[in-house]
Design a protein around this motif. Structure first.
Motif, PDB file in Angstrom:
ATOM      1  N   LEU A   1     -10.354  21.291 -10.810  1.00 15.77           N
ATOM      2  CA  LEU A   1     -10.207  20.570  -9.547  1.00 15.77           C
ATOM      3  C   LEU A   1      -9.726  21.496  -8.439  1.00 15.77           C
ATOM      4  O   LEU A   1     -10.168  21.397  -7.302  1.00 15.77           O
ATOM      5  N   MET A   2      -8.830  22.415  -8.795  1.00 14.73           N
ATOM      6  CA  MET A   2      -8.305  23.349  -7.801  1.00 14.73           C
ATOM      7  C   MET A   2      -9.394  24.311  -7.327  1.00 14.73           C
ATOM      8  O   MET A   2      -9.362  24.780  -6.190  1.00 14.73           O
ATOM      9  N   ASP A   3     -10.365  24.582  -8.194  1.00 14.83           N
ATOM     10  CA  ASP A   3     -11.480  25.450  -7.811  1.00 14.83           C
ATOM     11  C   ASP A   3     -12.440  24.753  -6.859  1.00 14.83           C
ATOM     12  O   ASP A   3     -13.111  25.402  -6.064  1.00 14.83           O
ATOM     13  N   VAL A   4     -12.521  23.425  -6.951  1.00 16.63           N
ATOM     14  CA  VAL A   4     -13.495  22.655  -6.183  1.00 16.63           C
ATOM     15  C   VAL A   4     -12.934  22.144  -4.858  1.00 16.63           C
ATOM     16  O   VAL A   4     -13.618  22.153  -3.839  1.00 16.63           O
ATOM     17  N   TYR A   5     -11.682  21.687  -4.864  1.00 20.96           N
ATOM     18  CA  TYR A   5     -11.111  21.037  -3.687  1.00 20.96           C
ATOM     19  C   TYR A   5     -10.011  21.879  -3.055  1.00 20.96           C
ATOM     20  O   TYR A   5      -9.237  22.538  -3.753  1.00 20.96           O
ATOM     21  N   PRO A   6      -9.908  21.813  -1.724  1.00 22.88           N
ATOM     22  CA  PRO A   6      -8.772  22.469  -1.059  1.00 22.88           C
ATOM     23  C   PRO A   6      -7.466  21.837  -1.539  1.00 22.88           C
ATOM     24  O   PRO A   6      -7.418  20.642  -1.865  1.00 22.88           O
ATOM     25  N   LEU A   7      -6.412  22.612  -1.582  1.00 27.53           N
ATOM     26  CA  LEU A   7      -5.135  22.163  -2.122  1.00 27.53           C
ATOM     27  C   LEU A   7      -4.618  20.912  -1.422  1.00 27.53           C
ATOM     28  O   LEU A   7      -4.114  19.994  -2.073  1.00 27.53           O
ATOM     29  N   THR A   8      -4.763  20.829  -0.102  1.00 28.05           N
ATOM     30  CA  THR A   8      -4.260  19.648   0.620  1.00 28.05           C
ATOM     31  C   THR A   8      -4.988  18.377   0.186  1.00 28.05           C
ATOM     32  O   THR A   8      -4.365  17.337  -0.001  1.00 28.05           O
ATOM     33  N   GLN A   9      -6.319  18.458   0.004  1.00 27.47           N
ATOM     34  CA  GLN A   9      -7.077  17.286  -0.446  1.00 27.47           C
ATOM     35  C   GLN A   9      -6.708  16.915  -1.877  1.00 27.47           C
ATOM     36  O   GLN A   9      -6.618  15.735  -2.212  1.00 27.47           O
ATOM     37  N   LEU A  10      -6.514  17.901  -2.710  1.00 25.60           N
ATOM     38  CA  LEU A  10      -6.152  17.651  -4.097  1.00 25.60           C
ATOM     39  C   LEU A  10      -4.788  16.966  -4.187  1.00 25.60           C
ATOM     40  O   LEU A  10      -4.614  16.011  -4.946  1.00 25.60           O
ATOM     41  N   ILE A  11      -3.840  17.406  -3.381  1.00 27.91           N
ATOM     42  CA  ILE A  11      -2.505  16.786  -3.367  1.00 27.91           C
ATOM     43  C   ILE A  11      -2.604  15.345  -2.879  1.00 27.91           C
ATOM     44  O   ILE A  11      -1.999  14.445  -3.454  1.00 27.91           O
ATOM     45  N   GLU A  12      -3.387  15.109  -1.820  1.00 32.64           N
ATOM     46  CA  GLU A  12      -3.586  13.741  -1.319  1.00 32.64           C
ATOM     47  C   GLU A  12      -4.191  12.854  -2.402  1.00 32.64           C
ATOM     48  O   GLU A  12      -3.776  11.706  -2.588  1.00 32.64           O
ATOM     49  N   PHE A  13      -5.164  13.390  -3.112  1.00 37.40           N
ATOM     50  CA  PHE A  13      -5.816  12.640  -4.190  1.00 37.40           C
ATOM     51  C   PHE A  13      -4.821  12.283  -5.289  1.00 37.40           C
ATOM     52  O   PHE A  13      -4.754  11.137  -5.740  1.00 37.40           O
ATOM     53  N   LEU A  14      -4.053  13.259  -5.737  1.00 40.33           N
ATOM     54  CA  LEU A  14      -3.082  13.029  -6.807  1.00 40.33           C
ATOM     55  C   LEU A  14      -2.002  12.041  -6.375  1.00 40.33           C
ATOM     56  O   LEU A  14      -1.595  11.177  -7.158  1.00 40.33           O
ATOM     57  N   GLU A  15      -1.547  12.139  -5.128  1.00 43.90           N
ATOM     58  CA  GLU A  15      -0.538  11.192  -4.631  1.00 43.90           C
ATOM     59  C   GLU A  15      -1.111   9.787  -4.533  1.00 43.90           C
ATOM     60  O   GLU A  15      -0.429   8.807  -4.836  1.00 43.90           O
TER      61      GLU A  15
ATOM     62  N   ASN B   1      -3.273   8.502  -6.461  1.00 47.61           N
ATOM     63  CA  ASN B   1      -3.350   7.963  -7.816  1.00 47.61           C
ATOM     64  C   ASN B   1      -2.000   7.475  -8.324  1.00 47.61           C
ATOM     65  O   ASN B   1      -1.945   6.742  -9.310  1.00 47.61           O
ATOM     66  N   GLU B   2      -0.935   7.877  -7.690  1.00 50.45           N
ATOM     67  CA  GLU B   2       0.408   7.428  -8.087  1.00 50.45           C
ATOM     68  C   GLU B   2       0.740   6.051  -7.523  1.00 50.45           C
ATOM     69  O   GLU B   2       1.640   5.384  -7.994  1.00 50.45           O
ATOM     70  N   ILE B   3       0.017   5.627  -6.498  1.00 48.88           N
ATOM     71  CA  ILE B   3       0.261   4.332  -5.860  1.00 48.88           C
ATOM     72  C   ILE B   3      -0.419   3.246  -6.686  1.00 48.88           C
ATOM     73  O   ILE B   3      -1.598   3.343  -7.025  1.00 48.88           O
ATOM     74  N   GLN B   4       0.337   2.216  -7.020  1.00 44.35           N
ATOM     75  CA  GLN B   4      -0.210   1.121  -7.823  1.00 44.35           C
ATOM     76  C   GLN B   4      -1.234   0.333  -7.001  1.00 44.35           C
ATOM     77  O   GLN B   4      -0.992  -0.005  -5.840  1.00 44.35           O
ATOM     78  N   ARG B   5      -2.384   0.071  -7.613  1.00 44.55           N
ATOM     79  CA  ARG B   5      -3.419  -0.725  -6.946  1.00 44.55           C
ATOM     80  C   ARG B   5      -2.949  -2.162  -6.813  1.00 44.55           C
ATOM     81  O   ARG B   5      -2.287  -2.694  -7.716  1.00 44.55           O
ATOM     82  N   PRO B   6      -3.323  -2.813  -5.728  1.00 42.87           N
ATOM     83  CA  PRO B   6      -2.942  -4.225  -5.605  1.00 42.87           C
ATOM     84  C   PRO B   6      -3.747  -5.081  -6.587  1.00 42.87           C
ATOM     85  O   PRO B   6      -4.870  -4.741  -6.952  1.00 42.87           O
ATOM     86  N   VAL B   7      -3.154  -6.175  -7.008  1.00 43.45           N
ATOM     87  CA  VAL B   7      -3.855  -7.140  -7.855  1.00 43.45           C
ATOM     88  C   VAL B   7      -4.787  -7.936  -6.944  1.00 43.45           C
ATOM     89  O   VAL B   7      -4.367  -8.431  -5.896  1.00 43.45           O
ATOM     90  N   THR B   8      -6.036  -8.039  -7.332  1.00 36.77           N
ATOM     91  CA  THR B   8      -6.990  -8.818  -6.550  1.00 36.77           C
ATOM     92  C   THR B   8      -7.662  -9.842  -7.455  1.00 36.77           C
ATOM     93  O   THR B   8      -7.816  -9.624  -8.662  1.00 36.77           O
ATOM     94  N   ILE B   9      -8.037 -10.952  -6.842  1.00 34.98           N
ATOM     95  CA  ILE B   9      -8.765 -11.994  -7.561  1.00 34.98           C
ATOM     96  C   ILE B   9     -10.003 -12.355  -6.754  1.00 34.98           C
ATOM     97  O   ILE B   9     -10.061 -12.127  -5.548  1.00 34.98           O
ATOM     98  N   ARG B  10     -10.997 -12.893  -7.449  1.00 36.67           N
ATOM     99  CA  ARG B  10     -12.212 -13.358  -6.784  1.00 36.67           C
ATOM    100  C   ARG B  10     -12.311 -14.856  -6.969  1.00 36.67           C
ATOM    101  O   ARG B  10     -12.255 -15.374  -8.080  1.00 36.67           O
TER     102      ARG B  10
END
Length: 187
Positions: free
Chosen positions: A4-18, A20-29
């Motif tokens: 991943l570090m080879d493909v993405y700039p470090l700032t984008q990779l950090i944003e992506f990883l952060e 993923n730490e945020i819990q997704r909201p529960v959604t219903i249909r």
């Protein structure tokens, strides 16, 4: 991580990883075969659920922020008025835009969220062939189809490369499914 570090700039990779730490909201249909979103929202609010519409792009989705009751065990849930479904899972069905009377093949149908959404948009007309190669996962599909009142789906279990391509075989699947349901009712 090195790839991943080879493909993405470090700032984008950090944003992506952060992110993923945020819990997704529960959604219903909302299941519009049985209720309207505003009626469902009001019933859930009366039970102590804090919710909002999912967004302008969805006519059926609701975001659950917190709840005084278990969201998967309310009378509305048990009656099939809604299904727990991630917001991203709504997008393929919205993009497909199945119409009344059409035929739809879902080759990876478990646990049934997208399949039941197709049935909802098709207003229980046409035919949906709900297939999953893992037969153990079909119990949840059948349960959701029944709970949500879907009547235009045929459930089967084939590997993709073995899926029958003749309409007569689908008719046989429908007959077999009917026999299985009748046998289950009789037992």
């Amino acid at each position: 991580m090195g790839c991943l570090m080879d493909v993405y700039p470090l700032t984008q990779l950090i944003e992506f990883l952060e992110a993923n730490e945020i819990q997704r909201p529960v959604t219903i249909r909302t299941n519009t075969l049985k209720t309207r979103r505003r009626d469902l929202a009001q019933a859930l609010i009366n039970r102590g659920v804090n919710l909002d519409p999912l967004g302008k792009w969805s006519k059926t989705g609701l975001v659950i922020f917190d709840s005084a009751v278990p969201i998967g065990a309310t009378p509305e849930y048990l009656a099939g008025h809604y299904i727990l479904q991630g917001a991203s899972s709504l997008l393929p069905v919205i993009s497909l835009s199945p119409q009344e009377g059409e035929k739809v093949l879902d080759m990876c149908c478990a646990p049934g969220g997208k399949t039941t959404y197709c049935a909802q948009l098709m207003k229980n007309t046409g035919v949906i062939v709900a297939n999953d190669s893992n037969s153990d996962r079909l119990r949840s599909v059948v349960g959701n189809l029944h709970r949500l009142g879907v009547t235009n789906a045929i459930v089967c279990s084939y590997k993709g490369q073995d899926f029958p391509r003749e309409d007569i075989t689908i008719k046989k699947c429908a007959q077999l499914q009917k026999q299985l349901l009748l046998a289950a009712i009789d037992s």
